[in-house]
Design an enzyme around this catalytic site. Sequence first.
Site, short mmCIF file in Angstrom:
data_model
loop_
_atom_site.label_atom_id
_atom_site.label_comp_id
_atom_site.label_asym_id
_atom_site.label_seq_id
_atom_site.Cartn_x
_atom_site.Cartn_y
_atom_site.Cartn_z
N ASP A 12 -13.46 38.87 -69.24
CA ASP A 12 -12.25 38.46 -69.98
C ASP A 12 -11.05 38.21 -69.07
O ASP A 12 -9.91 38.43 -69.46
CB ASP A 12 -11.88 39.49 -71.05
CG ASP A 12 -13.05 39.81 -71.95
OD1 ASP A 12 -13.72 38.86 -72.37
OD2 ASP A 12 -13.32 41.00 -72.22
N HIS A 40 -16.08 32.92 -73.98
CA HIS A 40 -14.89 32.36 -73.37
C HIS A 40 -14.02 31.81 -74.47
O HIS A 40 -14.53 31.22 -75.42
CB HIS A 40 -15.24 31.16 -72.50
CG HIS A 40 -16.06 31.50 -71.32
ND1 HIS A 40 -15.67 32.38 -70.36
CD2 HIS A 40 -17.26 31.04 -70.93
CE1 HIS A 40 -16.59 32.45 -69.44
NE2 HIS A 40 -17.57 31.65 -69.77
P1 GDP Z 1 -13.20 34.82 -69.98
O1 GDP Z 1 -14.32 35.49 -70.66
O2 GDP Z 1 -13.02 35.30 -68.56
O3 GDP Z 1 -13.23 33.34 -70.07
O4 GDP Z 1 -11.88 35.30 -70.71
P2 GDP Z 1 -11.51 35.21 -72.27
O5 GDP Z 1 -11.50 33.80 -72.68
O6 GDP Z 1 -12.28 36.16 -73.08
O7 GDP Z 1 -10.04 35.84 -72.25
C1 GDP Z 1 -8.99 35.21 -71.73
C2 GDP Z 1 -7.96 35.03 -72.84
O8 GDP Z 1 -6.75 34.79 -72.24
C3 GDP Z 1 -8.21 33.82 -73.72
O9 GDP Z 1 -7.69 34.09 -75.00
C4 GDP Z 1 -7.42 32.71 -73.03
O10 GDP Z 1 -6.99 31.69 -73.90
C5 GDP Z 1 -6.26 33.49 -72.53
N1 GDP Z 1 -5.67 33.02 -71.29
C6 GDP Z 1 -6.27 32.54 -70.17
N2 GDP Z 1 -5.35 32.33 -69.21
C7 GDP Z 1 -4.15 32.70 -69.74
C8 GDP Z 1 -2.83 32.77 -69.23
O11 GDP Z 1 -2.55 32.46 -68.08
N3 GDP Z 1 -1.87 33.23 -70.09
C9 GDP Z 1 -2.13 33.62 -71.36
N4 GDP Z 1 -1.14 34.07 -72.12
N5 GDP Z 1 -3.37 33.60 -71.86
C10 GDP Z 1 -4.35 33.15 -71.07
#
Ligand code: GDP
Length: 424
Positions: A12, A40
Amino acid sequence: MVKAVVGANWGDEGKGKITDMLAEKADFIVRFQGGANAGHTIVNDYGKFALHTLPSGVFYDHTTSVIGNGVALNIPVLFNEIKSITDKGVPKPKIVVSNRAQIVMPYHILFDEYEEERLGKASFGSTKSGIAPFYSDKYAKIGFQVSELFDDDLLKEKIPRVCAQKNVILEHLYKKPPIDEAELLNTLHEYRDMVAPYVTDVSLLLDQAIKDGKTILLEGQLGTLKDPDHGIYPMVTSSSTLAAYGAIGAGIPPYEIKQIVTVVKAYSSAVGAGAFVSEIFGDEADELRRRGGDGGEFGATTGRPRRMGWFDCVATKYGCRLQGTTDVAFTVLDVLGYLDEIPVCTGYEIDGEVTTEFPVTSKLEKAKPVLEKLPGWKCEIRGITNYADLPENCRKYIEFVEEHIGYPITMVSNGPGRHDIILR
Ligand code: GDP
């Protein structure tokens, strides 16, 4: 050119967003491990999507989305996911599935549920997607490969052989109904028809792509600390989360992976059980959880509230080292703008001694965080595109982290959108 996008922590970290962004200039996006157990979250012009099986490149029409041999392939989930995005107006993506990928069987999901139920309080916090039973069977050599779906003689011999073993456990350990062999054969025929249009010799396809100078992104799931060898065993996932495994799970030579982008979140979060040294609780945690990510830190697959913590330099330095990091993408920094002071975990105190090296699990459970407080920047940083335009305290936070982890932060993500990124 092959690049990997992987996580340094517990998952995440925002890998989906970074992959989605890098996919703008890629030809192939490959899932090489894991299954539909994690997800994701991607925000783009079509809306907000939670992907569990499809790679993050499915929103572009110039990319091919690849399910590599290392993936735990849940065929109905794959199908529903394709439908869920085309229903929202996304053009039908080009998808290929490795003929060597193995299939998550309906009984893998049941075994996952039954085992968590049996363990009760001592359970692993599994997402009950069948991933651990799936990989157990793969390595016990009783898994089903996609290619085998097309060989009826093989299926008719193999199904009774596998069921004989499974049914003993179902009846005697779990006291549940046995698998019906005829029904299982029918299910596998349905799976065969669903997956047939996509089945490809993926390693051959990628070999040609490399020769043609195409750009290939390997998209990792979860992060270093969930790796079965290098993570917080046994509170780990069942396939390797490391970039090195990308070579195996996609079927390409290891020396072709030239860039390893390790995604690191500006604070910590984790799902499932296991030691989490910089964890915070109560109101402090609730507030960070509520403000975190894009709409709160809740699991993309399960909706479970994530456990929250301050940034952990010890775990992240280790996580970056095991990935073989060439670039760090530092994400979700915008969320920290509300804090007067930001604690950072710079060391672990274990039996009275402070270390900055990440220990084995038995020692990790005794570790207490050594925290340093950095001043906050108290403003919104979304929309900023130049590093120099970030508030001074924000730059200091980034540079403090970079020094403690020892790997270059070349990208800073300051919002969930594709273009919320600062390149350094
Ligand atoms: P992954 O499994 O590593 O792809 O991560 P996730 O998608 O589960 O969690 C990342 C969350 O953070 C998601 O809701 C994204 O939309 C959000 N996100 C990613 N980068 C950023 C950022 O720079 N700022 C903010 N506020 N949210 C972000």
